[in-house]
Design an enzyme around this catalytic site. Structure first.
Site, short mmCIF file in Angstrom:
data_model
loop_
_atom_site.label_atom_id
_atom_site.label_comp_id
_atom_site.label_asym_id
_atom_site.label_seq_id
_atom_site.Cartn_x
_atom_site.Cartn_y
_atom_site.Cartn_z
N GLU A 131 -22.57 -21.46 -4.29
CA GLU A 131 -22.32 -22.45 -5.35
C GLU A 131 -22.29 -23.87 -4.78
OE1 GLU A 131 -22.85 -21.32 -8.10
OE2 GLU A 131 -22.29 -19.22 -7.95
N CYS A 146 -30.89 -14.50 2.24
CA CYS A 146 -30.44 -15.90 2.29
C CYS A 146 -29.24 -16.10 1.37
CB CYS A 146 -31.58 -16.82 1.85
SG CYS A 146 -31.12 -18.55 1.72
#
Ligand SMILES: [Zn+2]
Ligand SMILES: [Zn+2]
Length: 179
Positions: A131, A146
Site C-alpha cells: 500500500e 514482487c
C-alpha cells in the site's frame, strides 16, 4: 521521505517494531510507528466490517488537521471491505497519501492453522509495503513474487517475496529521488 505508520491499539501488540523494520527494508524508506490517532469510521454492523474508503477519508481529515504531508499507513484489526469487494487486505489512495491495512485475515488462526508471529509479521509488512508502494506512485506488478503484485488470496500473498522486483525497485528509486 518519511512514512507514518499508525498502529490501531487493538491491532496485535508487540508486532509494531518488527513490521516497521521489515517495511523499511522492503521499500528502502524511513518509517515511524505510533499509536493510531485517527478515528475509526465506516463500521457496518450488518457486515461486521469497516468500509475502507471511509477509513481513508478519516485519515485524510486527520492529515489535514495536523498538516501532515507525508504518506500515512493505518494498520487496523477490523476486517475491511470496499464497494464491489467482499473484503480487501488493504487499500491506498495515492492522491491524498493515505493507506490502510487490515490484520484480520493475515493471521494463520483465521484459516484454522497454527499461529505464527513470523508469518503474521511478514504478511502485515508485505501488505503494508504494497500500500505504501502505491502511495509513493508504484502501480501493480505482474511478477507474482514482487511486493507490488496484487494478491487476492492468502496463498498469493505468501508467494510474494519481501522485496520489490528489479523493475519496481528501479521505479521506486526514481520516485524517491524525484521527491
Ligand atoms: Zn495494490
Ligand atoms: Zn514488481
Amino acid at each position: 521521505m518519511h512514512i507514518h505508520i499508525f498502529w490501531d491499539s487493538q491491532s496485535p501488540a508487540g508486532l509494531q517494531m518488527p513490521v516497521k523494520r521489515l517495511i523499511s527494508s522492503i521499500l528502502g524508506v524511513e518509517t515511524s510507528v505510533t499509536e493510531n490517532p485517527v478515528r475509526i469510521m465506516g463500521y457496518v454492523t450488518a457486515r461486521k466490517q469497516v468500509d475502507a474508503q471511509a477509513l481513508l477519508d478519516s485519515i485524510l481529515a486527520y492529515k489535514r488537521l495536523q498538516q501532515i504531508t507525508e504518506p500515512v499507513l493505518l494498520v487496523v484489526h477490523q476486517d475491511l471491505f470496499r464497494n464491489g469487494n467482499s473484503f480487501v487486505f488493504g487499500l491506498a489512495r495515492e492522491s491524498v497519501g493515505a493507506g490502510v491495512v487490515s490484520t484480520s485475515r493475515l493471521a494463520n488462526e483465521y484459516y484454522g492453522r497454527q499461529g505464527s508471529d513470523d508469518d503474521f509479521i511478514e504478511r502485515i509488512a508485505k501488505e503494508g509495503a504494497h500500500e505504501i508502494g502505491h502511495l509513493l506512485g508504484l502501480p501493480h506488478c505482474s511478477d507474482q513474487e514482487c511486493v507490488m503484485f496484487k494478491p487476492d488470496t492468502l496463498d498469493e500473498l505468501d508467494r510474494k517475496k519481501k522485496v520489490l522486483c528489479p523493475s519496481c525497485r528501479e521505479q521506486m528509486d526514481l520516485l524517491l529521488n524525484a521527491g
